[in-house]
Motif scaffolding. Structure first.
Motif, PDB file in Angstrom:
ATOM      1  N   ALA A 158      -3.558 -11.639   1.023  1.00  0.00           N
ATOM      2  CA  ALA A 158      -3.105 -12.577   2.141  1.00  0.00           C
ATOM      3  C   ALA A 158      -2.251 -13.823   1.357  1.00  0.00           C
ATOM      4  O   ALA A 158      -1.476 -14.427   1.979  1.00  0.00           O
ATOM      5  CB  ALA A 158      -4.183 -13.252   2.523  1.00  0.00           C
ATOM      6  N   MET A 159      -2.830 -14.163   0.167  1.00  0.00           N
ATOM      7  CA  MET A 159      -1.847 -15.287  -0.825  1.00  0.00           C
ATOM      8  C   MET A 159      -0.541 -14.810  -1.020  1.00  0.00           C
ATOM      9  O   MET A 159       0.459 -15.670  -1.216  1.00  0.00           O
ATOM     10  CB  MET A 159      -2.721 -15.392  -1.922  1.00  0.00           C
ATOM     11  CG  MET A 159      -4.291 -16.063  -1.735  1.00  0.00           C
ATOM     12  SD  MET A 159      -5.026 -16.244  -3.258  1.00  0.00           S
ATOM     13  CE  MET A 159      -3.944 -17.341  -4.310  1.00  0.00           C
ATOM     14  N   SER A 160      -0.355 -13.543  -1.054  1.00  0.00           N
ATOM     15  CA  SER A 160       1.046 -13.133  -1.518  1.00  0.00           C
ATOM     16  C   SER A 160       1.939 -13.166  -0.413  1.00  0.00           C
ATOM     17  O   SER A 160       3.132 -13.403  -0.750  1.00  0.00           O
ATOM     18  CB  SER A 160       0.936 -11.498  -1.802  1.00  0.00           C
ATOM     19  OG  SER A 160       0.976 -10.805  -0.741  1.00  0.00           O
ATOM     20  N   GLY A 161       1.399 -13.110   0.675  1.00  0.00           N
ATOM     21  CA  GLY A 161       2.568 -13.138   1.945  1.00  0.00           C
ATOM     22  C   GLY A 161       3.257 -12.114   2.211  1.00  0.00           C
ATOM     23  O   GLY A 161       4.025 -11.781   3.140  1.00  0.00           O
ATOM     24  N   VAL A 162       2.884 -10.729   1.551  1.00  0.00           N
ATOM     25  CA  VAL A 162       3.492  -9.496   1.677  1.00  0.00           C
ATOM     26  C   VAL A 162       3.052  -8.825   2.851  1.00  0.00           C
ATOM     27  O   VAL A 162       1.556  -8.750   2.800  1.00  0.00           O
ATOM     28  CB  VAL A 162       3.384  -8.612   0.579  1.00  0.00           C
ATOM     29  CG1 VAL A 162       3.800  -7.288   0.625  1.00  0.00           C
ATOM     30  CG2 VAL A 162       4.355  -9.401  -0.768  1.00  0.00           C
ATOM     31  N   PRO A 163       3.573  -8.243   3.944  1.00  0.00           N
ATOM     32  CA  PRO A 163       2.769  -7.651   5.158  1.00  0.00           C
ATOM     33  C   PRO A 163       1.984  -6.419   4.429  1.00  0.00           C
ATOM     34  O   PRO A 163       2.308  -5.681   3.649  1.00  0.00           O
ATOM     35  CB  PRO A 163       3.735  -7.106   5.785  1.00  0.00           C
ATOM     36  CG  PRO A 163       5.242  -7.978   5.589  1.00  0.00           C
ATOM     37  CD  PRO A 163       5.110  -8.332   4.063  1.00  0.00           C
ATOM     38  N   ALA A 164       0.712  -6.477   5.000  1.00  0.00           N
ATOM     39  CA  ALA A 164      -0.438  -5.484   4.519  1.00  0.00           C
ATOM     40  C   ALA A 164       0.270  -3.900   4.476  1.00  0.00           C
ATOM     41  O   ALA A 164      -0.122  -3.149   3.733  1.00  0.00           O
ATOM     42  CB  ALA A 164      -1.410  -5.588   5.091  1.00  0.00           C
ATOM     43  N   HIS A 165       1.089  -3.736   5.538  1.00  0.00           N
ATOM     44  CA  HIS A 165       1.598  -2.220   5.922  1.00  0.00           C
ATOM     45  C   HIS A 165       2.660  -1.694   4.968  1.00  0.00           C
ATOM     46  O   HIS A 165       2.805  -0.872   4.855  1.00  0.00           O
ATOM     47  CB  HIS A 165       2.222  -2.245   7.409  1.00  0.00           C
ATOM     48  CG  HIS A 165       3.417  -2.823   7.536  1.00  0.00           C
ATOM     49  ND1 HIS A 165       3.619  -4.294   7.618  1.00  0.00           N
ATOM     50  CD2 HIS A 165       4.746  -2.401   7.208  1.00  0.00           C
ATOM     51  CE1 HIS A 165       4.888  -4.347   8.060  1.00  0.00           C
ATOM     52  NE2 HIS A 165       5.465  -3.463   7.660  1.00  0.00           N
ATOM     53  N   ARG A 166       2.790  -2.478   3.872  1.00  0.00           N
ATOM     54  CA  ARG A 166       3.574  -2.285   2.801  1.00  0.00           C
ATOM     55  C   ARG A 166       3.094  -1.895   1.720  1.00  0.00           C
ATOM     56  O   ARG A 166       3.483  -1.408   0.661  1.00  0.00           O
ATOM     57  CB  ARG A 166       4.538  -3.605   2.370  1.00  0.00           C
ATOM     58  CG  ARG A 166       5.339  -4.178   3.449  1.00  0.00           C
ATOM     59  CD  ARG A 166       6.666  -3.273   3.538  1.00  0.00           C
ATOM     60  NE  ARG A 166       7.695  -3.882   4.575  1.00  0.00           N
ATOM     61  CZ  ARG A 166       8.765  -3.419   4.510  1.00  0.00           C
ATOM     62  NH1 ARG A 166       9.193  -2.365   3.999  1.00  0.00           N
ATOM     63  NH2 ARG A 166       9.993  -4.050   5.455  1.00  0.00           N
ATOM     64  N   ILE A 167       1.857  -1.760   1.699  1.00  0.00           N
ATOM     65  CA  ILE A 167       1.095  -1.074   0.744  1.00  0.00           C
ATOM     66  C   ILE A 167       0.036   0.058   1.193  1.00  0.00           C
ATOM     67  O   ILE A 167      -0.727  -0.215   2.108  1.00  0.00           O
ATOM     68  CB  ILE A 167      -0.219  -2.303   0.167  1.00  0.00           C
ATOM     69  CG1 ILE A 167       0.387  -3.567  -0.340  1.00  0.00           C
ATOM     70  CG2 ILE A 167      -1.063  -1.622  -0.753  1.00  0.00           C
ATOM     71  CD1 ILE A 167       1.419  -3.273  -1.395  1.00  0.00           C
ATOM     72  N   CYS A 168       0.249   1.058   0.289  1.00  0.00           N
ATOM     73  CA  CYS A 168      -0.657   2.200   0.578  1.00  0.00           C
ATOM     74  C   CYS A 168      -1.446   2.638  -0.721  1.00  0.00           C
ATOM     75  O   CYS A 168      -0.796   2.777  -1.595  1.00  0.00           O
ATOM     76  CB  CYS A 168       0.392   3.403   1.043  1.00  0.00           C
ATOM     77  SG  CYS A 168      -0.673   4.999   1.142  1.00  0.00           S
ATOM     78  N   PHE A 169      -2.797   2.607  -0.303  1.00  0.00           N
ATOM     79  CA  PHE A 169      -3.404   3.119  -1.531  1.00  0.00           C
ATOM     80  C   PHE A 169      -3.891   4.469  -1.522  1.00  0.00           C
ATOM     81  O   PHE A 169      -4.015   5.084  -0.612  1.00  0.00           O
ATOM     82  CB  PHE A 169      -5.013   2.298  -1.472  1.00  0.00           C
ATOM     83  CG  PHE A 169      -4.814   0.809  -1.820  1.00  0.00           C
ATOM     84  CD1 PHE A 169      -4.457   0.444  -3.131  1.00  0.00           C
ATOM     85  CD2 PHE A 169      -5.205  -0.016  -0.984  1.00  0.00           C
ATOM     86  CE1 PHE A 169      -4.501  -0.662  -3.279  1.00  0.00           C
ATOM     87  CE2 PHE A 169      -5.329  -1.316  -1.175  1.00  0.00           C
ATOM     88  CZ  PHE A 169      -4.619  -1.890  -2.478  1.00  0.00           C
ATOM     89  N   GLU A 170      -3.573   5.175  -2.942  1.00  0.00           N
ATOM     90  CA  GLU A 170      -3.859   6.614  -3.059  1.00  0.00           C
ATOM     91  C   GLU A 170      -5.247   6.924  -3.642  1.00  0.00           C
ATOM     92  O   GLU A 170      -5.456   6.157  -4.492  1.00  0.00           O
ATOM     93  CB  GLU A 170      -2.746   7.177  -4.108  1.00  0.00           C
ATOM     94  CG  GLU A 170      -1.418   6.995  -3.263  1.00  0.00           C
ATOM     95  CD  GLU A 170      -0.340   7.760  -4.117  1.00  0.00           C
ATOM     96  OE1 GLU A 170      -0.628   8.381  -5.189  1.00  0.00           O
ATOM     97  OE2 GLU A 170       0.815   7.889  -3.600  1.00  0.00           O
ATOM     98  N   ILE A 171      -6.053   7.698  -2.991  1.00  0.00           N
ATOM     99  CA  ILE A 171      -7.097   7.887  -3.362  1.00  0.00           C
ATOM    100  C   ILE A 171      -7.365   9.598  -3.748  1.00  0.00           C
ATOM    101  O   ILE A 171      -6.986  10.403  -2.882  1.00  0.00           O
ATOM    102  CB  ILE A 171      -8.214   7.742  -2.202  1.00  0.00           C
ATOM    103  CG1 ILE A 171      -8.296   6.384  -1.615  1.00  0.00           C
ATOM    104  CG2 ILE A 171      -9.884   7.983  -2.830  1.00  0.00           C
ATOM    105  CD1 ILE A 171      -8.410   5.105  -2.423  1.00  0.00           C
TER     106      ILE A 171
END
Length: 211
Positions: A127-140
């Motif tokens: 949230a503090m970064s301002g980058v849209p969350a859908h731009r991040i994908c976590f690999e498990i």
């Protein structure tokens, strides 16, 4: 310069080294592009992030040297947050990345997603970064997912509403498709062993499409 195997440190020394290097700002990022098989205007490529730590002699040390110590000394959550922070920083600074790529794929350890409070810290950082969350994908990793299935499901349910995406990494169908259905993910990355020895027969083609 010495390779990773020649950097002999004790477990505790690796732990202390990692904490000092992270505090000193020596985390480095490498990446590789993930391209769609059928490129189109609607299917942008993604890029996968790999963490490195710069040593005193300038060499970028790979996780194989320090990750075991990080896990044993409970430093993986800090490491994963530092990687996320660094990736978000790059997305903020380089607008071209946001235009060229759909998202950044970041490996996430079981110790992190199973840690109480980690989801909150992650969402706050995002949230503090301002980058849209859908731009991040976590690999498990599939093995981690199956070993900590309940914890992973809780974690995904906590952060997925923000728009974060998830990928199953190194998928080998260890637990079968039924186990995979219980985990809400967006992408599956097949383990190389599943495609290296494929027979160009209709049977193998059908099996791969089913997965």
């Amino acid at each position: 310069a010495a390779g990773d195997k020649e950097r002999l440190r004790s477990d505790r020394e690796w732990s202390q080294w990692l904490q000092a290097r992270l505090s000193g700002g020596f985390l480095r990022l490498a990446s590789q592009e993930i391209r769609p098989l059928e490129p189109s205007a609607k299917s942008l490529p993604m890029f996968e992030v790999f963490v490195r730590i710069e040593d005193e002699d300038g060499v970028w040390v790979t996780p194989g040297a320090f990750l075991g110590a990080a896990e044993r000394h409970q430093l993986t959550a800090r490491l994963d947050l530092e990687v996320l922070h660094a990736v978000l920083g790059q997305l903020q600074l380089n607008g071209e990345l946001m235009e060229k790529y759909a998202c950044a794929c970041i490996n996430l350890s079981a110790a992190s997603f199973a840690s109480e409070g980690f989801a909150g810290e992650l969402l706050q950082t995002l949230a503090m970064s301002g980058v849209p969350a859908h731009r991040i994908c976590f690999e498990i990793d599939e093995a981690d997912a199956l070993s900590h299935k309940a914890a992973l499901r809780r974690f995904i349910e906590a952060v997925r509403p923000a728009g974060i995406r998830f990928s199953m990494d190194r998928y080998r169908a260890i637990g079968g498709l039924y186990e995979l259905r219980g985990i809400p993910i967006d992408f599956v990355k097949l383990h190389e062993s599943m495609v290296q020895c494929l027979d160009p027969s209709q049977k193998d083609e059908i099996g791969l499409k089913h997965l």
